[in-house]
Structures are given as C-alpha cells and as structure tokens.
Design an enzyme around this catalytic site. Structure first.
Site, PDB file in Angstrom:
ATOM      1  CB  THR A   1      84.845  24.143  24.010  1.00  0.00           C
ATOM      2  OG1 THR A   1      85.604  24.730  24.678  1.00  0.00           O
ATOM      3  CG2 THR A   1      84.597  25.189  22.575  1.00  0.00           C
ATOM      4  CB  CYS A   2      84.365  21.489  28.570  1.00  0.00           C
ATOM      5  SG  CYS A   2      86.089  22.369  28.812  1.00  0.00           S
TER       6      CYS A   2
END
Length: 94
Positions: free
Chosen positions: A61-62
């Site tokens: 997700t980053c």
C-alpha cells in the site's frame, strides 16, 4: 488514473474498468479516500510474480504496488483477488 477514472458512489468509474469497487481501492492503497489531487494522480503498479497459482495477490500500500502471480485463467485470477480483498485486515493497531 491516467485513463480518466472518476468517483461515483461506492465505486470508482473508469473507462478501462467499468466498476472499480471501493474494497479494491482500499486493498491497493490502504485508504478509502480519494487522493487530494483526484484519481488522475493515483498510479497503481501491477507486477507479475513467479509464485504459483496457490498464492494470493499481495498489495504494497505504501507504493500502490500489486504483486500478481501468473494465473492460468481469469476465473482463478478473479477468485484469488476476491479472496485477498475479503481477508484484508488493513492496519490494525488495536
């Protein structure tokens, strides 16, 4: 997205993906919010992984990165992606 996606209710509409559901967006980005600069600023990278069909897709997700194993059919791809999204727990800090 660069293709012209836009928010619409509980899903994001996109010419390439007729219904981009909120759970998929949360799975890929870690957020249920539209980016401050709009959907056109969101870049999602999908990369193939050498893992087998028994593995689920993995979202980083980053980096808005999706590791996607090579599946032999669309049906298996769909089933594994739905399974990964259904079991997504997010960032549990409790």
């Amino acid at each position: 997205f660069a293709c012209g996606c836009s928010p619409g209710g509980r899903s994001l509409t996109c010419p390439s993906f007729p219904a981009f559901p909120v759970p998929l967006a949360v799975f890929l980005t870690g957020s249920d919010r539209i980016p401050i600069y709009g959907m056109s600023s969101l870049r999602i990278i999908i990369q193939s992984t050498p893992s087998g069909e028994q593995y689920l897709p993995v979202a980083h997700t980053c980096y808005n990165l999706l590791d996607l194993p090579k599946y032999s059919s669309k049906e298996i791809l769909s089933a594994r992606l739905v399974q990964a999204i259904d079991h997504y727990e997010g960032f549990s800090l409790a």
